[in-house]
Structures are given as structure tokens and as C-alpha cells.
Motif scaffolding. Sequence first.
Motif, PDB file in Angstrom:
ATOM      1  N   LEU A 101       0.839  -1.191   0.000  1.00  0.00           N
ATOM      2  CA  LEU A 101       0.000   0.000   0.000  1.00  0.00           C
ATOM      3  C   LEU A 101       0.878   1.246   0.000  1.00  0.00           C
ATOM      4  O   LEU A 101       1.810   1.364   0.791  1.00  0.00           O
ATOM      5  CB  LEU A 101      -0.913   0.014   1.234  1.00  0.00           C
ATOM      6  N   LEU A 102       0.528   2.187  -0.872  1.00  0.00           N
ATOM      7  CA  LEU A 102       1.232   3.461  -0.972  1.00  0.00           C
ATOM      8  C   LEU A 102       0.249   4.590  -0.718  1.00  0.00           C
ATOM      9  O   LEU A 102      -0.804   4.675  -1.364  1.00  0.00           O
ATOM     10  CB  LEU A 102       1.865   3.622  -2.356  1.00  0.00           C
ATOM     11  N   LEU A 103       0.592   5.489   0.190  1.00  0.00           N
ATOM     12  CA  LEU A 103      -0.192   6.689   0.475  1.00  0.00           C
ATOM     13  C   LEU A 103       0.708   7.904   0.295  1.00  0.00           C
ATOM     14  O   LEU A 103       1.794   7.984   0.886  1.00  0.00           O
ATOM     15  CB  LEU A 103      -0.740   6.662   1.904  1.00  0.00           C
ATOM     16  N   LEU A 104       0.286   8.847  -0.553  1.00  0.00           N
ATOM     17  CA  LEU A 104       1.036  10.079  -0.788  1.00  0.00           C
ATOM     18  C   LEU A 104       0.109  11.269  -0.565  1.00  0.00           C
ATOM     19  O   LEU A 104      -0.987  11.333  -1.135  1.00  0.00           O
ATOM     20  CB  LEU A 104       1.591  10.117  -2.215  1.00  0.00           C
ATOM     21  N   HIS A 105       0.569  12.231   0.260  1.00  0.00           N
ATOM     22  CA  HIS A 105      -0.208  13.428   0.582  1.00  0.00           C
ATOM     23  C   HIS A 105       0.489  14.650  -0.005  1.00  0.00           C
ATOM     24  O   HIS A 105       1.637  14.956   0.351  1.00  0.00           O
ATOM     25  CB  HIS A 105      -0.346  13.582   2.097  1.00  0.00           C
ATOM     26  N   TYR A 106      -0.218  15.349  -0.882  1.00  0.00           N
ATOM     27  CA  TYR A 106       0.296  16.553  -1.529  1.00  0.00           C
ATOM     28  C   TYR A 106      -0.476  17.773  -1.015  1.00  0.00           C
ATOM     29  O   TYR A 106      -1.708  17.726  -0.905  1.00  0.00           O
ATOM     30  CB  TYR A 106       0.125  16.483  -3.048  1.00  0.00           C
ATOM     31  N   PRO A 107       0.198  18.887  -0.723  1.00  0.00           N
ATOM     32  CA  PRO A 107      -0.556  20.099  -0.354  1.00  0.00           C
ATOM     33  C   PRO A 107      -1.300  20.645  -1.573  1.00  0.00           C
ATOM     34  O   PRO A 107      -0.796  20.608  -2.702  1.00  0.00           O
ATOM     35  CB  PRO A 107       0.532  21.058   0.127  1.00  0.00           C
ATOM     36  N   LYS A 108      -2.504  21.116  -1.328  1.00  0.00           N
ATOM     37  CA  LYS A 108      -3.305  21.643  -2.434  1.00  0.00           C
ATOM     38  C   LYS A 108      -2.797  22.998  -2.884  1.00  0.00           C
ATOM     39  O   LYS A 108      -2.847  23.337  -4.063  1.00  0.00           O
ATOM     40  CB  LYS A 108      -4.763  21.743  -1.996  1.00  0.00           C
ATOM     41  N   ASN A 109      -2.289  23.780  -1.936  1.00  0.00           N
ATOM     42  CA  ASN A 109      -1.733  25.085  -2.244  1.00  0.00           C
ATOM     43  C   ASN A 109      -0.229  25.056  -1.964  1.00  0.00           C
ATOM     44  O   ASN A 109       0.205  24.703  -0.878  1.00  0.00           O
ATOM     45  CB  ASN A 109      -2.405  26.169  -1.398  1.00  0.00           C
ATOM     46  N   LEU A 167       5.293  28.682   0.918  1.00  0.00           N
ATOM     47  CA  LEU A 167       6.571  28.537   1.612  1.00  0.00           C
ATOM     48  C   LEU A 167       6.521  27.422   2.647  1.00  0.00           C
ATOM     49  O   LEU A 167       7.452  26.611   2.739  1.00  0.00           O
ATOM     50  CB  LEU A 167       6.938  29.868   2.282  1.00  0.00           C
ATOM     51  N   THR A 168       5.491  27.382   3.439  1.00  0.00           N
ATOM     52  CA  THR A 168       5.405  26.415   4.535  1.00  0.00           C
ATOM     53  C   THR A 168       4.622  25.171   4.155  1.00  0.00           C
ATOM     54  O   THR A 168       4.498  24.257   4.981  1.00  0.00           O
ATOM     55  CB  THR A 168       4.761  27.071   5.765  1.00  0.00           C
ATOM     56  N   ARG A 169       4.077  25.120   2.947  1.00  0.00           N
ATOM     57  CA  ARG A 169       3.313  23.945   2.510  1.00  0.00           C
ATOM     58  C   ARG A 169       3.817  23.534   1.125  1.00  0.00           C
ATOM     59  O   ARG A 169       3.193  23.833   0.100  1.00  0.00           O
ATOM     60  CB  ARG A 169       1.816  24.251   2.480  1.00  0.00           C
ATOM     61  N   ARG A 170       4.965  22.895   1.121  1.00  0.00           N
ATOM     62  CA  ARG A 170       5.538  22.409  -0.122  1.00  0.00           C
ATOM     63  C   ARG A 170       5.941  20.946  -0.031  1.00  0.00           C
ATOM     64  O   ARG A 170       6.295  20.335  -1.042  1.00  0.00           O
ATOM     65  CB  ARG A 170       6.741  23.255  -0.518  1.00  0.00           C
ATOM     66  N   ALA A 171       5.899  20.366   1.160  1.00  0.00           N
ATOM     67  CA  ALA A 171       6.378  18.996   1.356  1.00  0.00           C
ATOM     68  C   ALA A 171       5.335  17.981   0.898  1.00  0.00           C
ATOM     69  O   ALA A 171       4.128  18.169   1.066  1.00  0.00           O
ATOM     70  CB  ALA A 171       6.742  18.766   2.810  1.00  0.00           C
ATOM     71  N   VAL A 172       5.814  16.909   0.324  1.00  0.00           N
ATOM     72  CA  VAL A 172       5.000  15.741  -0.033  1.00  0.00           C
ATOM     73  C   VAL A 172       5.352  14.636   0.947  1.00  0.00           C
ATOM     74  O   VAL A 172       6.513  14.207   1.020  1.00  0.00           O
ATOM     75  CB  VAL A 172       5.277  15.289  -1.481  1.00  0.00           C
ATOM     76  N   ASP A 188       8.715  -3.632   7.431  1.00  0.00           N
ATOM     77  CA  ASP A 188       8.336  -2.540   8.317  1.00  0.00           C
ATOM     78  C   ASP A 188       7.961  -1.295   7.506  1.00  0.00           C
ATOM     79  O   ASP A 188       8.415  -1.106   6.380  1.00  0.00           O
ATOM     80  CB  ASP A 188       9.492  -2.210   9.273  1.00  0.00           C
ATOM     81  N   LYS A 189       7.143  -0.452   8.122  1.00  0.00           N
ATOM     82  CA  LYS A 189       6.617   0.725   7.433  1.00  0.00           C
ATOM     83  C   LYS A 189       7.752   1.658   7.006  1.00  0.00           C
ATOM     84  O   LYS A 189       8.733   1.847   7.718  1.00  0.00           O
ATOM     85  CB  LYS A 189       5.650   1.470   8.351  1.00  0.00           C
ATOM     86  N   ILE A 190       7.552   2.251   5.844  1.00  0.00           N
ATOM     87  CA  ILE A 190       8.535   3.163   5.252  1.00  0.00           C
ATOM     88  C   ILE A 190       7.880   4.531   5.098  1.00  0.00           C
ATOM     89  O   ILE A 190       6.761   4.649   4.586  1.00  0.00           O
ATOM     90  CB  ILE A 190       9.014   2.641   3.891  1.00  0.00           C
ATOM     91  N   SER A 191       8.581   5.572   5.544  1.00  0.00           N
ATOM     92  CA  SER A 191       8.100   6.947   5.422  1.00  0.00           C
ATOM     93  C   SER A 191       8.812   7.617   4.259  1.00  0.00           C
ATOM     94  O   SER A 191      10.034   7.477   4.082  1.00  0.00           O
ATOM     95  CB  SER A 191       8.361   7.740   6.707  1.00  0.00           C
ATOM     96  N   LEU A 192       8.049   8.368   3.476  1.00  0.00           N
ATOM     97  CA  LEU A 192       8.574   9.047   2.297  1.00  0.00           C
ATOM     98  C   LEU A 192       8.399  10.553   2.452  1.00  0.00           C
ATOM     99  O   LEU A 192       7.419  11.011   3.044  1.00  0.00           O
ATOM    100  CB  LEU A 192       7.842   8.595   1.026  1.00  0.00           C
ATOM    101  N   ILE A 193       9.329  11.326   1.896  1.00  0.00           N
ATOM    102  CA  ILE A 193       9.187  12.780   1.894  1.00  0.00           C
ATOM    103  C   ILE A 193       9.873  13.340   0.661  1.00  0.00           C
ATOM    104  O   ILE A 193      10.970  12.927   0.277  1.00  0.00           O
ATOM    105  CB  ILE A 193       9.761  13.412   3.174  1.00  0.00           C
TER     106      ILE A 193
END
Length: 1064
Positions: free
Chosen positions: A234-242, A245-250, A267-272
Motif C-alpha cells: 500500500l502506498l499513500l502520498l499526501h500533496y498540499p493543495k496550495n 513557503l510552509t506547505r511544499r512537502a510531499v 516494516d513501514k517506510i516513510s517518504l518525503i
Amino acid sequence: MIMPAIPCVWAACLFLTLTITPTVSYNQGVPILLRDASNQDNSIPHDYSRYPEVKDACKLVLSSASKEHIDVNRASSLNSELDFIMGDWRQDSGQAPLMPFDASDAPQGSPDLPDPMRLVTFALTHVDLAHTSHNAINVSGEMGIGLFRNGTGPDVNHFLAPEFRFWPGSSELRILFEGIYVELEKNGGERVLCMVGNALLPSRQPDSTDPWEWVGDARMNNYQPPLLQDDKILLLLHYPKNFTLTRRAVHGELRSLNAVSSIRYFDKISLISQLGAYSYYQYGSEELVSKACSPYPYPDDSVRNWFDIYKGGGLCELLDRFINGQNFNIVPNWNCNSTDEYCRKLGPFATEKEIKATDGGFNNVRLVMQDVRCEPRMERHNKTSAKVSAVFRVISPWENLYTAVQRTGLDNTTLSAEGMWNFSSGQLCMVGCLGPTDGACYSRICLYIPTSFSINQRNVIFGKISSIVASGNNSYFPLTFERPAHPSELWEKYSNAFLSYKYSKIKSAGSFLERSEPFDFGTIIKKSILSYPRKSQQNDELVSLSNLADDLTLHSSTVPEPLPKVRTDWPFLQIEILSLDRLFGRYWTYQNTSGTKELNPGSTKDVSTERKLLLNVSAELALSGKPYRNVSVLYLEGLYNPVDGKMYLIGCRDVRASWKILLESMDLEDGLDCLIEVKIEYPPTTARWLMNPTAKVSITSQRNDDDPLHFSPIKLQTLPILYREQRQDILSRKGVEGILRVLTLSIAIACILSQLFYIRDNTSVPYISLVMLGVQALGYSIPLITGAEALFARLKSEPYDNPSYDFERNQWFQLIDYFVKILILGAFLLTLRLGQKVWKSRIRLLSRTPLEPGRVPNDKWVLIITCSLHFVGFLVVLILHSANAAPRQIQPGQYLDSRGNRHKMHEWGIQLEEYVGLVQDFFLLPQIIGNSLWQFNCKPLRKVYYFGITVVRILPHVYDYIRAPVFNPYFSEEYEFVNPTLDFYSKFGDVAIPVTAILLLIVVYVQQRWDCHKIVESLRSGQKILLPLGSRVYERLPSISVEAELVSGVNGSATQDNKQRDEE
């Protein structure tokens, strides 16, 4: 599902075009290596057969999805907006790692190896616009995730099947996904991808302390690891809608849907990562920017009166020119005066062990600006300004630069920045936020574009990162960064003439010149005879200065002086002229002022004529090679004297040492060590055939030996160089040496002809040594044989690395070459003719004295003695050469002929070929031995003959001695006339061989000047008896009237004698 019409896709493109902001913007993002999303045809149906599994795995996401319909026009751009490359990932510590890593890429025993980089790349491969629900869209994608330490990263090319790629230093897992795209309203609006994947996982060893035991045997199995098919990922990716400066991370996570007890579980893997260049950035952080930059411009004493700054309207264009794909140097905290922990800190960034090891010197630590976006704006009264956003990333010394500049992960080594620039101040002031968090905006970034340069200012970008807060954990010593520019880069990328140079070391350079300038008659004569590069009086002054700057520019390999005994790699030297007198940059006749500016000519005091000719000069010296890393780059400024071609310069270098050492060195100038003197000696523009056209460079530190910044003196010599006017005269030395060949061969032929005419009326022909003539014939035959091979059966050579390619194209040189061969052939045939006459005279003499064969000269013992002497001499030469060549590790396994053809030759063969030349130089030795054995009372050799041939043999040595030594010590075969690095053509040989040849000439002259009886008597009178009393002396045979008595009848004898003369 709704089936929209295909024209909606075109409407979406039109809508995006019309909704773009009317303000022109520049976006320099992370280098995009993903395939072009516009080539994806989303209208082609895909079989989303796993939708039931997706719906079950993503039920929480679907339940939180927005109730509003997804804008199909915007959804068409998802392919490009949701892709990212080189993001970061980390895995929770546990008992189920995702993949192994083979560390055998590093040498055994290497200490403190860096951990491999954990990189991930994701790309959408299809967006199902044909079948969409009201709040979800079917999508498919692919991911490359792995561990990398060899400069590579996850592949972003499209792949059709899951795969696991494994080799030393790199492990990569490729996963295919199907899922849905939804939009959420929480956290200010999010776009989410929820997908299930299919992969081939590397198999772990169950119930083992080492789950990857098979890694040690991977090489034996051709790196084909055991794999397991797994479709429960399972892959979950969260993108900011706007995008702000402070909301650019995926943010994302990769989880296994298998049971914990399964061998396929991990084990769970975190992506950024972060939004890429195809996402629209929204400027709106004025409050944070004001907090960092108020009042604007922010007061910054570090640049006041140091350099002029750019205040034009082309900021975005300049950022594009000088930041695209480039990285900044980080300046050490050389003026920090606080605790060790505080001064070693790398600004706001977290420091790894490799950075801490630099002890505050930050050697090889880089800073890069990524995703640079510049939006120019027009203010009131036509005043320009701009808004800029970027990401600053620290690159550790061990990281591969090419891979590092593409990374998109956000962590404690990154600063997300946004700010403003106004043309009236020339300052770009930005606020920086550390990592992916929203609240860590405690940094201020001030950036400038200098337009004036000096010896301690060679940067096109200069910036400083400082803390907004004065104390606490978020405070740090200001971190300075810079982007040095190569001189050629300035006039290539700057299109306007607003650059200038400020000289500050001319007085010091003048003192250096006065200390180094010798006053003697030799120097005065040299200056009056030789010419060196100087301004032309025929062209425009700026054009002349530009041409002179080109002549003074050096790009050449070098060797140290003196030549080391052990062969080392050649350091490569580059000297680029930045400014010369009133010229900055370069000037061409077809341009007006582009890349060029006239500088202040300086003082015009009444000085001597030679002093008036001195030119102010600034340059940059770059030197490769590990022994020269302390002076790998030097900024130079000083004086050039066109009278003697010498440049006296003061050098500054960027020192990389502990901050404590730098703090204690109070004589640093803006962190640079400027106690360096550099002297460059250029070759003359005249007499290139006589003087070796190489430049000499000496670099000396003026510090004491116990100073930690002191370094040993460096002396280098370049390969032969060419000036602008001499590039068409590349054959100068070749032509001169060709003329010398023609001259010497002509003299040799004249001498042989003189000897032939001499023996026509001389009865001492039998006493000419055939061994001596054979030595000369051998010398002429060797180049003839080689020439025949070159003319009729050309040996094949490599099509590359042929240094004689240009020479072959020169018809003049070919004409000289052919004429030389004709002369050699003529000398060879005349020598054979001379030998024939000697041979026939001996046969005739033997036929007249058949009962006394001892009265006829014989070369048997002459040949034996000569060969014995040369055999012993050759053995001595081999021994001496081996002893001399062993320390230098010279292994000449091949040689180049005059046409650049490459041939292999054994070491003894090379020495034998050289020794043949020595045998020819001592061609009179057999004649001396014969004269001593035969003890005749005649003069078989004409003085013109043996004097002239001796002069011909010693002329190459004299030429080599008076000209400059050949610089290239390892590939000197390119010089045909003489090879001065060989044993017989060394400086000692250039003196010893001619002296020996002259001594042999004197011995022959004495032997012929006095007959052997007088010589023996004189030796005996001196109690030095060299000949026994019973030595047999060859007496000259009677005249023709006496010879007639040995045959029947005088008339018959005369007739026979005339017949023999006619045959000759």
C-alpha cells in the motif's frame, strides 16, 4: 462513472493557458529527468482490474474525500504535478527490512564509509479521465526506491514489470501501482494518492540473525537474488493543495498489507519529497518575510564598500545564468570568536559526521539552490522588483554532486526560502524555514550579485544566512556562501558592460618585481634581442589588449622543476586573464561593449621607459593534482612586463583549515591567504627554433616555515605553447631542423665528392679503412630503409592521438622530408662508390704483390678491434642507462616515427638504435686503428673529407646544446633531429661526444701529418715505447714504372693498368 467528451481535454489546456498569472515569472526547478508528461495519452483506456482491492485498502481515504466534484480540467495535469524524483525515505527499525545492500563497492578496510543514500522516485503513468466518479479518479504509477552509494539513483524510465536490481553499491526496487486520486479538505486542503502495488521483493532468511545471508554469495550467482512475488503493498502520498513557503512537502508511506509473520512483510517506510517545477507556487508569506527583512534593505555590513552590487532590472535572468545547475562554496567561520561548538556549526543546518570532521573549515561542503522561482514585477514609476522562492540544500563532501542537486527530500539540511528584491537596493532578502516543518522559520538569507571584482572578490553570487533570533537554540554564527566565477564565464554570460575591476596589490607586485629583477649585461642583451608578447600598435587599443590577454592565457600540462626521479602524473595548469590594463574581459571588433569595460589606467607618474610599458593584470590560476591541492585555485593580481615577458603577481587562495587556525591567522584578508608570490615567465615570440617555447611558473609562500598556512615553493614548466601569431607557424622548429638536415647532408656529399676527386690522383687509396666507410654507409642506410617502409608500405597507426597529423598536411614539410631522403640516398651511393674504389685498389695491389700479401692493408683486425670496443661500450651504456632509468620508472614500450606512426620496440633495441648514432659520431675510430696497424707513409684521407664529416656529425650536438632543452621528458621522440633526453644526447653528451670526435680528428691529422717512422722515433725518444722494434710498417708501393717489372713486358703492363683505370 462519468464519460466526458474528449474535447474537454483541449478545453482544459485552454483553461490553464488563460488562467496563468499575467505576471511574467521565471522558474528554475530541480533538474527534471522524468519523461515528458505531455506525451502521456490519458484517453487510452487502462484495465484497472485491482479496483476492488484498492477500494478496500483505501476505504479510510475515500471516506474522508471531499464531496465536491474533481475538476477534470485540473486533473489532466496530474501526470506532471504529482511526480517527484530523488525524494528521501526511511524505514522504522524492526525485524523486517525492505532490501539488502552490498557494501563491497568500497575498498576493503576503508574507514568511516558514509551510509548509502535512501532515494525514491515516483511517477504517474496514467490518469483515467474517461471514467471518473464524482470525487475519485483511477490512476496508475510506478516507483523506484533503493539504497545508493555510487552516485546513482532510482531509475525514472518507464518499466513494464516489477523488478529488483542489485549490484555492489546500489539496490533498487521497482514497484507498479494502481489506485485512486482524491482531494481532502483537512490540513488546508490536500491531494492524496492511495494505491496498491505489485513487486518482486528480495527474500529474507527466516529464523536467522542475518536476514540477507545470500548477499555474500551474490557475486557467485551473478547478482541474481532469490525473489518473492508480492501484490500486497500500500502506498499513500499526501500533496498540499496550495504550494506555499510552509506547505511544499510531499509526505507518504509505504506499508505491507501482509501479516507480520509473513516472509513478505516489511516494516513501514516513510517518504518525503516536495512539489516539483510543474506546480504553481503561491507567494503569500509577507508576514514571515517582513519579520526577517524589516527594515528593507536589511543592514549588512559585510558587503559595505567591499564591492558594487547589481541594481538593474534583469535579476531573474542573472539567476538563470549563474544558479542553474551550480553550487555555492561555504566560507569557513574564520572570524568567529566564541566556543568551539558554536563556531563549528554549519549555520542552521544539521551537521553530519563528515561535515563535523572539517572542524569548521567546511572543506568540500557545498550549498545548492534548488527549485528557484523568480517573478519580476513592475512597481510605480517604472521601478522594478521581484519575488523569489527557492530551496537551499547542503551537500556533504561524500555526496555525488550530480545526484545531490536533484534530490528533493526536505530535512534538517534544507531551507525553504521566500523573499523580495528591489532594484534600488540590489539586495535579495529572504526568510528561511528549516526542513519540512511549518514553524522553523528562524533564518534570514541576504543575497547579492557583485558587479565589481578584486583580488579578494571573484564571486558572481554572494550571500549570507543569519539567525533572526539573537539567542537560544536557533541562533548560530552567520554562514557565508559564494559562487566564484571563472573569468571566461563572466564575459560569456554577462551581456552588458557593467563589470569593473579594482586593483589593490599593484604596489606589492612592484616591490616583488624590484626584488626579482636582476641587473646584468646578459639580461640587457637578452631584452634587446628577443621579443615577447606585447600590445600591437596597429589595432585599436582594446583589440590589442584583448589579443594580448589571449596570448597570456595558458592551458597546458606541466612537470615540476627539477624533474622528479619517480614519474608522476602531470599537473594541468590553467591561467585565465581577467583584466589587463584598461580592459576587463575580452573585446572583439564586431562588438561594441559586450563583456568589456575600460578600467582606470592608473597612475601616470614620470617613470622610466620600461616602467611605462608595465601593464596591470589580474588573472586566475588553476592547478590540478593532489600535491598541489593547497594552491588548486589562486586569484592573481600584479604587473606584466612586455620587455622580458615576465609577470609578477600577488596571489590569494581560499584556505580550508580549522576555524581556530584561521582565527589565529590575523593576516588573512576576508578569509583569504594573500601572502603568496607568483612569477610567470613567458617564452619569446622570436627565435622559437632556438629556444624552447615553454612557460615557467613559480609559486612561493611568504609565510614562515612554522606557519600552518605555509607551503613549499612550487616550480613548474609547461609544454610548448603557441601565441596567436604563431599558430600558423607550428612547423617553425620542424622547418629549421629540416633545413639543418639539408645543410648537413649537402656538406657530407660535398666532402665525399672531394675525397673521390682526391683519390683519382693519389695512390694511397688502399689505406682507407673499409670499416670506416661501412660505418658511414650503415648510418645512411638506416633512415633509407625506414623511409622506404614509410613510403611504400605505410605502417598502420592508431587513428587517434597522432601528433604528426598537422605536419603530414603541410606540403612544405613533406617537400623537405623527400629532399632529405634524396640527399641521404646520394650520400649512401657516393659512400658505396668510395668503398668500391678502395676495394678494387686493394685487389689490384694484391695481384701485383702475390708473394707478399702482408704488404696489402687488411681490415680484418680493424673490424675485430672496432667491434670489440663498441661491444664493450654498448654493454657499459646499457648498464648506465638501466641505473639511470630505474629510479625514473621510464618504460618506453613504443616510439613514434616522423609521421606519427606508432611502433613497439624493446628497451635494448632502443639503446642499440641510439648507440648506432654514437658509432657514426666516432667514424674515424676504425681509420685510427688501421693507421696504427698498417703504419704507412701516406695521406689516404683528404683533410676536407674527415674535417667536414666530423663537423657534420657534431653539428646536431652543438645545435642541441645552444637551444633550450626539450621539455617533454617521456615522449621526446617527437623531436627527430636530436633526442636530448637520450644517453648520448644529454647535456654531458653534447659536450663529451664532440670533444671526443675532435680528438679522433686530431689523431688522424697527426698520423697523416707525420709518417709512422717519425711518430715511433718521437715516442721512443720520450721513453714511451708504444710499438715493438719489430713492428711491420706498410710501405707505399713503387710507382707505375716499378710495378711494370712485376709483369711480362712494360707495354703489356701499361695497357693492363690503363684498362683497370678505365674500369674505375
